[in-house]
Design a protein around this motif. Sequence first.
Motif, PDB file in Angstrom:
ATOM      1  N   ALA A 211       0.832  -1.205   0.000  1.00 48.72           N
ATOM      2  CA  ALA A 211       0.000   0.000   0.000  1.00 48.72           C
ATOM      3  C   ALA A 211       0.869   1.259   0.000  1.00 48.72           C
ATOM      4  O   ALA A 211       0.587   2.223  -0.730  1.00 48.72           O
ATOM      5  CB  ALA A 211      -0.938  -0.005   1.203  1.00 48.72           C
ATOM      6  N   SER A 212       1.921   1.265   0.786  1.00 45.69           N
ATOM      7  CA  SER A 212       2.829   2.404   0.835  1.00 45.69           C
ATOM      8  C   SER A 212       3.500   2.622  -0.525  1.00 45.69           C
ATOM      9  O   SER A 212       3.624   3.759  -0.992  1.00 45.69           O
ATOM     10  CB  SER A 212       3.886   2.186   1.919  1.00 45.69           C
TER      11      SER A 212
ATOM     12  N   THR B 205       3.925   5.608  -5.695  1.00 48.80           N
ATOM     13  CA  THR B 205       3.800   5.652  -7.148  1.00 48.80           C
ATOM     14  C   THR B 205       2.773   6.698  -7.576  1.00 48.80           C
ATOM     15  O   THR B 205       3.001   7.466  -8.516  1.00 48.80           O
ATOM     16  CB  THR B 205       3.417   4.264  -7.709  1.00 48.80           C
ATOM     17  N   VAL B 206       1.650   6.765  -6.878  1.00 51.29           N
ATOM     18  CA  VAL B 206       0.619   7.761  -7.187  1.00 51.29           C
ATOM     19  C   VAL B 206       1.184   9.173  -7.007  1.00 51.29           C
ATOM     20  O   VAL B 206       0.952  10.056  -7.857  1.00 51.29           O
ATOM     21  CB  VAL B 206      -0.638   7.553  -6.312  1.00 51.29           C
TER      22      VAL B 206
ATOM     23  N   ASP C 283       3.355  14.138  -9.695  1.00 53.45           N
ATOM     24  CA  ASP C 283       4.450  15.089  -9.889  1.00 53.45           C
ATOM     25  C   ASP C 283       5.022  15.062 -11.300  1.00 53.45           C
ATOM     26  O   ASP C 283       5.348  16.103 -11.862  1.00 53.45           O
ATOM     27  CB  ASP C 283       5.593  14.806  -8.907  1.00 53.45           C
ATOM     28  N   ILE C 284       5.159  13.876 -11.867  1.00 48.64           N
ATOM     29  CA  ILE C 284       5.898  13.706 -13.119  1.00 48.64           C
ATOM     30  C   ILE C 284       5.002  13.656 -14.348  1.00 48.64           C
ATOM     31  O   ILE C 284       5.338  14.204 -15.400  1.00 48.64           O
ATOM     32  CB  ILE C 284       6.770  12.429 -13.042  1.00 48.64           C
ATOM     33  N   ARG C 285       3.871  12.974 -14.251  1.00 48.79           N
ATOM     34  CA  ARG C 285       3.043  12.665 -15.423  1.00 48.79           C
ATOM     35  C   ARG C 285       2.598  13.874 -16.241  1.00 48.79           C
ATOM     36  O   ARG C 285       2.709  13.844 -17.463  1.00 48.79           O
ATOM     37  CB  ARG C 285       1.819  11.847 -15.017  1.00 48.79           C
TER      38      ARG C 285
ATOM     39  N   SER D 204      10.628   6.525 -14.419  1.00 50.06           N
ATOM     40  CA  SER D 204      10.783   7.488 -13.323  1.00 50.06           C
ATOM     41  C   SER D 204       9.579   7.465 -12.389  1.00 50.06           C
ATOM     42  O   SER D 204       9.707   7.752 -11.201  1.00 50.06           O
ATOM     43  CB  SER D 204      10.974   8.897 -13.880  1.00 50.06           C
ATOM     44  N   VAL D 205       8.429   7.108 -12.932  1.00 50.10           N
ATOM     45  CA  VAL D 205       7.221   6.986 -12.118  1.00 50.10           C
ATOM     46  C   VAL D 205       7.155   5.597 -11.489  1.00 50.10           C
ATOM     47  O   VAL D 205       6.999   5.442 -10.283  1.00 50.10           O
ATOM     48  CB  VAL D 205       5.948   7.238 -12.962  1.00 50.10           C
ATOM     49  N   ASP D 206       7.267   4.569 -12.334  1.00 41.86           N
ATOM     50  CA  ASP D 206       7.034   3.190 -11.893  1.00 41.86           C
ATOM     51  C   ASP D 206       8.175   2.594 -11.074  1.00 41.86           C
ATOM     52  O   ASP D 206       7.931   1.862 -10.118  1.00 41.86           O
ATOM     53  CB  ASP D 206       6.805   2.279 -13.107  1.00 41.86           C
ATOM     54  N   GLN D 207       9.401   2.852 -11.484  1.00 43.08           N
ATOM     55  CA  GLN D 207      10.574   2.226 -10.855  1.00 43.08           C
ATOM     56  C   GLN D 207      11.705   3.239 -10.715  1.00 43.08           C
ATOM     57  O   GLN D 207      12.742   3.117 -11.381  1.00 43.08           O
ATOM     58  CB  GLN D 207      11.057   1.039 -11.711  1.00 43.08           C
TER      59      GLN D 207
END
Length: 122
Positions: free
Chosen positions: A37-38, A43-44, A49-51, A110-113
């Motif tokens: 969950a953390s 990731t969210v 921030d990035i998307r 950068s978002v996922d990993q």
Amino acid sequence: MHDAPSQKEMIQAVKAFIDNTAMPSLKGHAAFHARVASNVLATVLREMDIRPEAESEEVQRLTELLGTEPGQSAVALNKLLCEQIRSGEMSLTRPGLLSHLKTTTIAQLSVDQPGYSGLKTS
């Protein structure tokens, strides 16, 4: 004026509760699920921030690469790109395609990993 916490602030608060209060007192399977969950909340937050900027830049690159009119969505442009690659109309010999694919992949990683070792060399 609306003074409620922002979506980002609320997610950060829930993540802090999981990390600092719940997770230390959990064991076994429950601790594992708290960690998941953390990680999802982290990731969210990165997505928030990035998307937006990454997607805007992706749309600009795709619009130029595909020679389309501005205003199409990233989804529509990516569908068109896939169709052109499948049909052989576009290949890696096309100037800008490989650079676009690398840049898009780096933004997604950068978002996922964000800890992915390959990001350090990009």
